[in-house]
Design a protein around this motif. Structure first.
Motif, mmCIF file in Angstrom:
data_model
loop_
_atom_site.group_PDB
_atom_site.id
_atom_site.type_symbol
_atom_site.label_atom_id
_atom_site.label_comp_id
_atom_site.label_asym_id
_atom_site.label_seq_id
_atom_site.Cartn_x
_atom_site.Cartn_y
_atom_site.Cartn_z
ATOM 1 N N THR A 256 0.969 -1.288 0.027
ATOM 2 C CA THR A 256 -0.125 0.102 0.096
ATOM 3 C C THR A 256 0.906 1.332 -0.053
ATOM 4 O O THR A 256 0.465 2.278 -0.705
ATOM 5 N N PHE A 257 2.224 1.111 0.711
ATOM 6 C CA PHE A 257 2.935 2.519 0.636
ATOM 7 C C PHE A 257 3.659 2.546 -0.216
ATOM 8 O O PHE A 257 4.168 3.551 -0.984
ATOM 9 N N CYS A 258 4.771 1.463 -0.633
ATOM 10 C CA CYS A 258 5.815 1.727 -1.458
ATOM 11 C C CYS A 258 5.744 0.844 -2.683
ATOM 12 O O CYS A 258 6.485 0.796 -3.603
ATOM 13 N N GLY A 259 4.858 -0.137 -2.814
ATOM 14 C CA GLY A 259 4.546 -0.739 -4.033
ATOM 15 C C GLY A 259 5.274 -2.129 -4.274
ATOM 16 O O GLY A 259 5.240 -2.869 -5.077
ATOM 17 N N ALA A 260 6.241 -2.428 -3.230
ATOM 18 C CA ALA A 260 6.820 -3.532 -3.403
ATOM 19 C C ALA A 260 6.111 -4.875 -3.212
ATOM 20 O O ALA A 260 5.041 -4.386 -2.430
ATOM 21 N N GLY A 261 6.260 -6.120 -3.283
ATOM 22 C CA GLY A 261 5.610 -7.134 -3.151
ATOM 23 C C GLY A 261 5.289 -7.553 -1.747
ATOM 24 O O GLY A 261 6.490 -7.544 -1.093
ATOM 25 N N ALA A 262 4.212 -7.683 -1.397
ATOM 26 C CA ALA A 262 3.777 -8.028 -0.022
ATOM 27 C C ALA A 262 2.826 -9.223 0.042
ATOM 28 O O ALA A 262 1.865 -9.396 -0.585
ATOM 29 N N THR A 263 3.133 -9.965 1.223
ATOM 30 C CA THR A 263 1.973 -11.289 1.201
ATOM 31 C C THR A 263 1.167 -11.155 2.647
ATOM 32 O O THR A 263 0.261 -11.638 2.762
ATOM 33 N N ALA A 264 1.553 -10.011 3.676
ATOM 34 C CA ALA A 264 1.137 -9.720 4.893
ATOM 35 C C ALA A 264 0.015 -8.692 4.501
ATOM 36 O O ALA A 264 0.222 -7.732 3.762
ATOM 37 N N VAL A 265 -1.280 -8.770 5.028
ATOM 38 C CA VAL A 265 -2.185 -7.559 5.088
ATOM 39 C C VAL A 265 -2.492 -6.953 6.433
ATOM 40 O O VAL A 265 -2.725 -7.866 7.451
ATOM 41 N N TRP A 266 -2.574 -5.946 6.758
ATOM 42 C CA TRP A 266 -2.744 -5.264 8.235
ATOM 43 C C TRP A 266 -3.970 -4.341 7.808
ATOM 44 O O TRP A 266 -4.162 -3.632 6.975
ATOM 45 N N ALA A 267 -4.828 -4.457 8.988
ATOM 46 C CA ALA A 267 -5.778 -3.258 9.411
ATOM 47 C C ALA A 267 -5.315 -2.573 10.523
ATOM 48 O O ALA A 267 -4.435 -2.373 10.875
ATOM 49 N N LYS A 268 -6.494 -1.785 11.051
ATOM 50 C CA LYS A 268 -6.243 -0.875 12.088
ATOM 51 C C LYS A 268 -5.718 -1.504 13.103
ATOM 52 O O LYS A 268 -4.926 -0.478 13.929
ATOM 53 N N SER A 269 -5.531 -2.641 13.508
ATOM 54 C CA SER A 269 -4.963 -3.012 14.707
ATOM 55 C C SER A 269 -3.528 -2.879 14.786
ATOM 56 O O SER A 269 -2.814 -2.800 15.678
ATOM 57 N N ASN A 270 -2.855 -2.981 13.577
ATOM 58 C CA ASN A 270 -1.435 -2.775 13.690
ATOM 59 C C ASN A 270 -0.921 -1.427 12.846
ATOM 60 O O ASN A 270 0.371 -1.286 12.842
ATOM 61 N N LEU A 271 -1.754 -0.640 12.303
ATOM 62 C CA LEU A 271 -1.378 0.602 11.466
ATOM 63 C C LEU A 271 -2.086 1.956 12.343
ATOM 64 O O LEU A 271 -2.974 2.048 12.659
ATOM 65 N N PRO A 272 -1.243 2.720 12.572
ATOM 66 C CA PRO A 272 -1.693 4.198 13.307
ATOM 67 C C PRO A 272 -2.391 4.953 12.447
ATOM 68 O O PRO A 272 -2.046 4.983 11.113
ATOM 69 N N LEU A 273 -3.577 5.267 13.114
ATOM 70 C CA LEU A 273 -4.387 6.366 12.220
ATOM 71 C C LEU A 273 -5.069 5.804 11.002
ATOM 72 O O LEU A 273 -4.914 6.505 9.891
ATOM 73 N N PHE A 274 -5.583 4.585 11.005
ATOM 74 C CA PHE A 274 -6.286 4.076 9.868
ATOM 75 C C PHE A 274 -7.564 3.613 10.507
ATOM 76 O O PHE A 274 -7.742 2.895 11.750
ATOM 77 N N ASP A 275 -8.682 4.249 9.879
ATOM 78 C CA ASP A 275 -9.932 4.355 10.569
ATOM 79 C C ASP A 275 -10.202 4.708 11.913
ATOM 80 O O ASP A 275 -9.310 5.487 12.496
#
Length: 480
Positions: A112-131
């Motif tokens: 979501t941030f840099c465009g590199a390949g990612a297999t993990a998905v994070w929601a509000k529990s691990n990301l500050p200021l989301f939702d």
């Protein structure tokens, strides 16, 4: 060939601040120089600090870092109210947050941030200021979260190290100048390490993030540089975000002030006037941080402008300003207007008109009070200028008077007219004091004069502390 970078600093302010924090923690000079081995070392350090904070007893200093984490990641496994108090049991969950991506085990998506390949998905529990707690399900149905690569996951949890943190909020910097961005991160990483180890004890409220930014800009003052501070809290009760900015010419203004003794004097007078004490003589508002805040403009318009504060000081007839003090404050105001706003001002003729009218009245203090009431209002100032011009013409005291053509920029509603009216008042007050017209109720204190003279010999933005306790810089010098 050198090691391929495993980290990118993106345009997202939180990810970018975290990437610079990782850079400092890895002892690198740019995010692009952070490799996989560096990420591994930083990840291990994060895990150790998070586990120690999450399992620390509430009455210990280590628990203070948990308060920081809770303000940013309130639903994570490290901060949840039902988390285990056993470090060995909690550690695998925290290590899994920063585990390497494994494309072979699942579909790789662009981060979501840099465009590199990612297999993990994070929601509000691990990301500050989301939702927020008011919108529990903003992701599309069936979507577990945002793809986040390992580098950005580590950056998002390194964020509090590179931010100016309290027990309930964090402030991060976005800056055009990488040197200033790195300096800001370095200063905050040093402070964060102290909080991790010994808590907030001895970290006074007088230190502010704006002070840290000005010190960083001063050290990297070449060219123009705009900065943005993002202050936020992301807990489950009342999340908020406040955005403040400096203008691009502020570094040039800082350099000009630091290189000029009268301007340094004006800054130290401003700083001293903003310091507040309680009944026991303890500082409740540090002048260094309060003065620094005046250089930042809030996105919502709710901020005090520097010129407005200088006007209040000069218009205070109870203040014991010497002629040198008043000239220093006025010069600081004019320099800010010229350097930061690009204003070209020639207010001498109009200022002389008003000063003559005040000086030649039967009650100069009464006329000054009348002018002070009208100074910032376009209509009232226009009426006063007509009165002064007519009175002086009738008296025949001068052959040349500033006429209406010179008043127009001051009494019409046009850009920067308000600032020009404040600068006009500053110049009038200096002229009156130079002419010996008594405009203050008190005489200047010789002892304070000597103290300000001594302060003016020091840099204005190097965090010397002056007459107040500046905890951030005292900590840097090993005194706190």
């Amino acid at each position: 060939m050198g090691e391929v970078s495993a980290l990118a600093a993106t345009g997202h302010p939180l990810q970018r601040a975290g990437a610079w924090a990782v850079t400092v923690l890895a002892d690198r000079d740019a995010p692009g120089r952070v490799g996989e081995a560096d990420l591994e070392a930083v990840s291990a350090a994060l895990v150790a600090d998070v586990v120690a904070a999450a399992t620390a007893p509430k009455d210990t200093s280590r628990y203070d870092w948990w308060k920081v984490l809770f303000a940013l990641y309130p639903n994570s496994k490290a901060t949840h109210s039902k988390r285990t108090s056993d470090p060995a049991a909690l550690r695998p969950d925290i290590e899994n947050l920063f585990a390497p991506d494994r494309p072979e085990e699942g579909r790789s998506l662009p981060c979501t941030f840099c465009g590199a390949g990612a297999t993990a998905v994070w929601a509000k529990s691990n990301l500050p200021l989301f939702d927020t707690s008011k919108a529990l399900n903003t992701l599309p149905p069936g979507v577990a979260g945002w793809p986040v690569c390992r580098g950005c996951r580590i950056a998002m949890w390194a964020l509090p190290y590179g931010a100016w943190v309290t027990a309930g909020s964090a402030t991060v910097l976005s800056c055009e100048n990488n040197t200033a961005q790195l300096d800001f991160a370095r200063r905050n990483v040093r402070r964060a390490r102290r909080v991790v180890n010994v808590g907030f004890t001895g970290m006074p409220a007088t230190a502010r993030p704006e002070t840290v930014v000005l010190a960083a800009l001063r050290d990297a003052s070449e060219g123009l540089c705009a900065t943005t501070l993002w202050s936020f809290k992301n807990d489950n009760q009342d999340p908020w975000l406040r955005v403040t900015r400096t203008r691009r010419a502020v570094p040039a203004f800082l350099a000009t002030v630091d290189g000029n003794a009268p301007l340094r004097r004006g800054w130290h007078l401003l700083r001293r006037s903003l310091t507040r004490y309680d009944n026991q003589g303890r500082i409740t508002a540090g002048g260094t941080g309060e003065a620094a805040r005046l250089l930042f403009e809030a996105e919502d318009g709710r901020s005090r402008p520097l010129l407005g504060q200088l006007h209040r000081l000069l218009a205070d007839t109870d203040a014991a300003w010497s002629a040198g003090d008043r000239e220093a404050l006025a010069r600081l105001a004019f320099t800010y207007a010229e350097e930061v706003f690009g204003m070209e001002t020639d207010l001498e003729p109009v200022a002389s008109l008003i000063a003559d009218w005040i000086e030649q009245g039967s009650s100069p203090r009464g006329r000054l009070a009348e002018y002070r009431t009208a100074a910032l209002n376009d209509y009232k100032l226009g009426a006063l200028l007509v009165q002064a011009y007519t009175r002086l013409q009738l008296d025949g005291s001068r052959t040349t008077l500033a006429g209406p053509e010179l008043w127009k920029p001051l009494i019409t509603r046009r850009p920067r007219a308000w600032e020009q009216r404040m600068l006009l008042f500053a110049q009038v007050s200096v002229l009156l004091q130079q002419r010996g017209v008594e405009i203050g109720a008190k005489a200047a204190d010789p002892e304070q004069e000597r103290e300000i003279d001594a302060l003016a010999e020091r840099p204005a933005f190097a965090g010397d502390g002056g007459d107040e306790y500046d905890g951030f810089h005292d900590y840097e010098m090993g005194q706190a």
